[in-house]
Design an enzyme around this catalytic site. Structure first.
Site, mmCIF file in Angstrom:
data_model
loop_
_atom_site.group_PDB
_atom_site.id
_atom_site.type_symbol
_atom_site.label_atom_id
_atom_site.label_comp_id
_atom_site.label_asym_id
_atom_site.label_seq_id
_atom_site.Cartn_x
_atom_site.Cartn_y
_atom_site.Cartn_z
ATOM 1 N N LYS A 1 -40.327 -9.073 20.455
ATOM 2 C CA LYS A 1 -39.687 -9.490 19.201
ATOM 3 C C LYS A 1 -40.706 -9.668 18.061
ATOM 4 C CE LYS A 1 -35.691 -11.504 21.479
ATOM 5 N NZ LYS A 1 -34.673 -12.561 21.426
ATOM 6 N N PHE B 1 -25.168 -18.297 16.108
ATOM 7 C CA PHE B 1 -26.557 -17.875 15.916
ATOM 8 C C PHE B 1 -26.685 -16.408 15.487
ATOM 9 C CE2 PHE B 1 -25.611 -17.407 20.487
ATOM 10 C CZ PHE B 1 -25.999 -16.100 20.726
ATOM 11 N N ARG C 1 -35.677 -9.557 34.162
ATOM 12 C CA ARG C 1 -35.124 -10.853 33.726
ATOM 13 C C ARG C 1 -35.895 -11.999 34.389
ATOM 14 N NH1 ARG C 1 -31.081 -11.041 29.738
ATOM 15 N NH2 ARG C 1 -29.889 -12.594 30.882
ATOM 16 N N THR D 1 -33.705 -17.671 28.908
ATOM 17 C CA THR D 1 -33.578 -17.376 27.464
ATOM 18 C C THR D 1 -34.143 -18.512 26.626
ATOM 19 O OG1 THR D 1 -31.543 -16.182 27.970
ATOM 20 C CG2 THR D 1 -31.921 -16.720 25.661
ATOM 21 N N ARG E 1 -41.731 -15.698 28.704
ATOM 22 C CA ARG E 1 -41.214 -16.619 27.676
ATOM 23 C C ARG E 1 -41.920 -17.971 27.740
ATOM 24 N NH1 ARG E 1 -35.019 -14.546 28.269
ATOM 25 N NH2 ARG E 1 -35.006 -13.151 26.464
ATOM 26 N N ASN F 1 -37.992 -16.062 21.153
ATOM 27 C CA ASN F 1 -38.328 -16.189 22.575
ATOM 28 C C ASN F 1 -39.123 -14.986 23.115
ATOM 29 O OD1 ASN F 1 -36.213 -14.406 22.558
ATOM 30 N ND2 ASN F 1 -34.951 -15.473 24.057
ATOM 31 N N HIS G 1 -36.929 -9.570 24.719
ATOM 32 C CA HIS G 1 -35.532 -9.362 25.109
ATOM 33 C C HIS G 1 -35.525 -8.474 26.343
ATOM 34 C CE1 HIS G 1 -31.354 -8.003 24.983
ATOM 35 N NE2 HIS G 1 -31.830 -6.782 25.112
HETATM 36 P P1 CMP Z 1 -32.025 -12.020 23.625
HETATM 37 O O1 CMP Z 1 -32.408 -11.747 25.024
HETATM 38 O O2 CMP Z 1 -32.622 -11.172 22.558
HETATM 39 O O3 CMP Z 1 -30.427 -11.939 23.495
HETATM 40 C C1 CMP Z 1 -29.738 -12.566 22.440
HETATM 41 C C2 CMP Z 1 -30.602 -13.535 21.722
HETATM 42 O O4 CMP Z 1 -29.917 -14.513 20.978
HETATM 43 C C3 CMP Z 1 -31.395 -14.354 22.727
HETATM 44 O O5 CMP Z 1 -32.390 -13.550 23.289
HETATM 45 C C4 CMP Z 1 -31.886 -15.511 21.882
HETATM 46 O O6 CMP Z 1 -33.046 -15.187 21.159
HETATM 47 C C5 CMP Z 1 -30.725 -15.665 20.925
HETATM 48 N N1 CMP Z 1 -29.882 -16.798 21.311
HETATM 49 C C6 CMP Z 1 -29.120 -16.924 22.387
HETATM 50 N N2 CMP Z 1 -28.467 -18.119 22.383
HETATM 51 C C7 CMP Z 1 -28.853 -18.743 21.245
HETATM 52 C C8 CMP Z 1 -28.542 -19.977 20.665
HETATM 53 N N3 CMP Z 1 -27.694 -20.824 21.260
HETATM 54 N N4 CMP Z 1 -29.123 -20.280 19.492
HETATM 55 C C9 CMP Z 1 -29.976 -19.415 18.892
HETATM 56 N N5 CMP Z 1 -30.306 -18.214 19.394
HETATM 57 C C10 CMP Z 1 -29.748 -17.881 20.569
#
Ligand code: CMP
Length: 139
Positions: free
Chosen positions: A11, A59, A87, A93, A104, A114, A117
């Site tokens: 990211k 979000f 994963r 996450t 992460r 984070n 992805h």
């Molecule tokens: P990613 O694996 O890129 O998939 C979706 C992204 O949304 C996730 O990582 C986080 O960076 C973001 N995300 C998921 N849940 C939340 C949340 N509750 N608040 C803010 N960002 C979120």
């Protein structure tokens, strides 16, 4: 067990902090082969399309704004159990809940920033890889 593929992104926040080399080394050391790699930058519209499944969530807007805020690295990775194992390698996450030794845990700044992805299913890995890579970019 047949080799499978997963799709991953480093990211904008992790790219800005020069964590790309360290993260790629961890991915290789964990046994993933890089089948395709690209440095790119999403427009806001592309980020909205990529994260279409999250449209409507609170979000969504800030996620799309963040994901289009700077360069990213996109990856097609090959390994046995690629989706599941990647994963596991990246961790929860939410970095506060990510296990020690995960990408992460080491590089994330927040739930949004984070670091990486990883696709959550074979179907999404294919859809996400097709978003960025044409056939002659995959080896
Ligand atoms: P990613 O694996 O890129 O998939 C979706 C992204 O949304 C996730 O990582 C986080 O960076 C973001 N995300 C998921 N849940 C939340 C949340 N509750 N608040 C803010 N960002 C979120």
């Amino acid at each position: 067990m047949a080799l499978g593929y997963t799709f991953a992104m480093i990211k904008p926040s992790a790219c800005r902090k020069n964590h790309v080399g360290s993260i790629l080394a961890i991915i290789n050391q964990a046994g993933f082969r890089i089948s395709a790699i690209q440095s790119t930058k999403l427009t806001l519209e592309e980020a909205q399309r990529f994260y279409e499944v999250h449209r409507g969530k609170e979000f969504y807007d800030s996620l799309c704004e963040f994901m289009s805020s700077g360069p990213i690295i996109v990856l097609l990775l090959q390994k046995e159990n690629a989706v599941k194992d990647f994963r596991k390698l990246i961790g929860n996450t939410n970095p506060q809940m990510a296990e020690e030794g995960t990408i992460r845990k080491m590089f994330a700044e927040s739930l949004q920033k984070n670091a990486v992805h990883g696709a959550d299913s074979d179907e999404n890995a294919k859809r996400e890889a097709d978003f960025f890579f044409n056939q002659r970019e995959r080896y």
